[in-house]
Design an enzyme around this catalytic site. Structure first.
Site, short mmCIF file in Angstrom:
data_model
loop_
_atom_site.label_atom_id
_atom_site.label_comp_id
_atom_site.label_asym_id
_atom_site.label_seq_id
_atom_site.Cartn_x
_atom_site.Cartn_y
_atom_site.Cartn_z
N CYS A 89 95.75 91.94 35.10
CA CYS A 89 94.52 92.73 35.03
C CYS A 89 94.61 93.87 34.01
O CYS A 89 93.74 94.75 34.00
CB CYS A 89 94.17 93.28 36.41
N GLY A 90 95.65 93.88 33.19
CA GLY A 90 95.75 94.94 32.20
C GLY A 90 96.92 95.88 32.41
O GLY A 90 96.97 96.98 31.83
N TRP A 93 98.74 96.90 29.13
CA TRP A 93 97.92 97.82 28.35
C TRP A 93 97.91 99.21 28.99
O TRP A 93 98.09 100.23 28.30
CB TRP A 93 96.50 97.25 28.26
N HIS A 152 102.84 96.27 41.39
CA HIS A 152 101.74 95.35 41.70
C HIS A 152 101.41 95.38 43.20
O HIS A 152 100.59 94.59 43.67
CB HIS A 152 102.11 93.91 41.32
N ARG A 176 90.20 94.05 37.15
CA ARG A 176 89.57 93.19 36.14
C ARG A 176 88.70 92.17 36.84
O ARG A 176 88.99 91.79 38.00
CB ARG A 176 90.70 92.49 35.37
N SER A 184 93.79 84.25 33.08
CA SER A 184 95.00 84.87 32.52
C SER A 184 96.24 84.51 33.34
O SER A 184 97.31 84.20 32.80
CB SER A 184 94.80 86.40 32.50
N ARG A 308 97.84 87.52 25.18
CA ARG A 308 97.24 86.20 24.94
C ARG A 308 95.97 86.40 24.12
O ARG A 308 96.01 86.32 22.91
CB ARG A 308 96.97 85.51 26.28
N GLY A 310 93.25 88.96 25.28
CA GLY A 310 92.85 90.36 25.43
C GLY A 310 91.35 90.58 25.32
O GLY A 310 90.91 91.56 24.71
P1 A3P Z 1 94.51 87.49 28.75
O1 A3P Z 1 95.49 86.52 29.30
O2 A3P Z 1 93.13 87.28 29.29
O3 A3P Z 1 94.52 87.53 27.27
P2 A3P Z 1 98.97 92.12 32.58
O4 A3P Z 1 99.44 93.09 31.57
O5 A3P Z 1 98.48 92.73 33.85
O6 A3P Z 1 99.94 91.02 32.78
O7 A3P Z 1 97.63 91.46 31.97
C1 A3P Z 1 97.72 90.61 30.86
C2 A3P Z 1 96.34 90.53 30.22
O8 A3P Z 1 96.08 91.74 29.50
C3 A3P Z 1 96.28 89.40 29.21
O9 A3P Z 1 94.94 88.94 29.23
C4 A3P Z 1 96.63 90.12 27.93
O10 A3P Z 1 96.24 89.45 26.76
C5 A3P Z 1 95.87 91.43 28.12
N1 A3P Z 1 96.40 92.51 27.31
C6 A3P Z 1 97.69 92.82 27.05
N2 A3P Z 1 97.78 93.86 26.24
C7 A3P Z 1 96.52 94.23 25.95
C8 A3P Z 1 95.98 95.25 25.11
N3 A3P Z 1 96.75 96.09 24.42
N4 A3P Z 1 94.63 95.35 25.05
C9 A3P Z 1 93.83 94.52 25.76
N5 A3P Z 1 94.30 93.52 26.54
C10 A3P Z 1 95.63 93.38 26.63
#
Ligand code: A3P
Length: 343
Positions: A89-90, A93, A152, A176, A184, A308, A310
């Site tokens: 869920c981010g 980031w 988590h 998210r 994701s 992936r 984002g």
């Molecule tokens: P997607 O798989 O939809 O691309 P977590 O960090 O909780 O494991 O979540 C991973 C998700 O956050 C992935 O989504 C990833 O691409 C996205 N993500 C990672 N870094 C990011 C960033 N700097 N900005 C926006 N999304 C990001």
């Protein structure tokens, strides 16, 4: 760096966990200590994981000893910040943004040698329950204040020392749209289990048996805490961060008690944090490219697995309108009357 952090004048900003974790702290797993307790819990398989139902949540079995040790032994500092999320869920980031904000005194976000240009965010901020799972609390003690940690776990499984008892430790949660989360999650799990079907992952989210689920209970645990204690629990949405990352960065900084000054605003520091932590910048770093190694709790997962697409809305490429309506319906029903909704 380790000796500076542990023994001498305490810097006023966090240092990357990997720079403090010098490998000298002996591990002693508390697994045996709680083995009987874990063995008595209901269990089920999900993908390659063995799950146990622990206080209403399906936790990966190997998380539970660390969770209990965390609950019993964690002593928060006044200025600790716990970053929390449901997986995918981010988290990565949020870790990058929080680190960049909190460490900006020592590491200006535009600096070419910023730790986030050489380290994955999971190497900068530790998974707190993983530390306890390994009996490595001494590493937490070695971290200078303010300590940034993440988990988590749902709010209801955080230690009493964090959620009650006058601790002023702060918690930041990012959630998210569950439809994008499930997409994701499926991509992430497939890195370890290529045969995993999307349908299986989707079903486990819908019926609440997914790892660390039910997802709605996870989200609601933090939502309710943020409504009850807005000074201690900040609730963020991944989609809002995408729409206006600068606003999220300012909120984060204010909440952590370190708002951007007028001089920092004028110097463009907020925009520099946004840029440093942007998806494209992070994904393009050598450390986060395929072959860049593994990170944090996810020792089996390559660092590039955290970057992936984002974006918001990728669910439309993976599920039928009927599937989307079903998951939306389940989530809407569970959130009804709480004041929280996913658009
Ligand atoms: P997607 O798989 O939809 O691309 P977590 O960090 O909780 O494991 O979540 C991973 C998700 O956050 C992935 O989504 C990833 O691409 C996205 N993500 C990672 N870094 C990011 C960033 N700097 N900005 C926006 N999304 C990001």
């Amino acid at each position: 760096m380790a000796s500076t952090a542990a023994n001498t004048a305490v810097p006023s900003c966090p240092v990357p966990f990997k720079d403090v974790d010098d490998g000298t702290v002996p591990e002693h797993t508390p697994k045996d200590e709680f083995g009987d307790l874990v063995a008595a819990l209901p269990r089920r398989h999900q993908s390659i994981l063995e799950l146990r139902l622990f206080h209403g949540f399906w936790l990966p079995e190997h998380w539970i000893p660390g969770t209990i040790a965390f609950q019993r032994r964690f002593s928060p500092r006044r200025d600790d910040v716990v970053l929390a999320s449901y997986p995918k869920c981010g988290t990565t980031w949020l870790k990058a943004l929080a680190f960049a904000v909190a460490a900006r005194g020592a590491h200006p976000p535009a600096a070419g040698d910023h730790p986030l240009r050489r380290l994955n965010p999971h190497d900068c901020i530790p998974f707190i329950d993983e530390i306890f799972a390994g009996g490595e609390e001494a590493k937490l003690h070695a971290l200078p204040s303010p300590r940034l940690m993440n988990t988590h776990l749902p709010y209801t499984l955080l230690p009493d020392s964090v959620v009650t008892g006058g601790s002023s430790c702060r918690v930041v949660y990012v959630c998210r749209d569950p439809k994008d989360m499930v997409v994701s999650l499926w991509h992430f799990l497939r890195r370890a289990e290529p045969e995993l079907s999307f349908a299986e992952t989707f079903e486990s989210v819908c019926d609440g048996t997914v790892a660390v689920g039910p997802v709605w209970d996870h989200v609601l645990s933090y939502w309710r805490a943020s409504v009850a204690c807005p000074d201690r629990v900040l609730f963020l949405k991944y989609e809002d961060l995408l729409l206006d990352t600068g606003a999220g960065v300012r909120r984060l900084a204010e909440f952590m008690g370190m708002p951007f000054s007028a001089a920092e605003e004028a110097a463009g520091d907020v925009e520099a944090v946004v840029e440093l932590c942007s998806f494209d910048k992070m994904k393009g770093l050598e450390v986060n490219k395929p072959g860049g190694g593994t990170a944090g709790r996810y020792k089996a997962m390559p660092r590039d697995a955290f970057f992936r697409k984002g974006v918001a809305g990728d669910w439309a490429n993976h599920m039928t309108p009927e599937m989307a309506a079903r998951l939306d319906g389940v989530v809407r029903e569970k959130l009804e009357g709480t004041g929280l909704a996913f658009a």
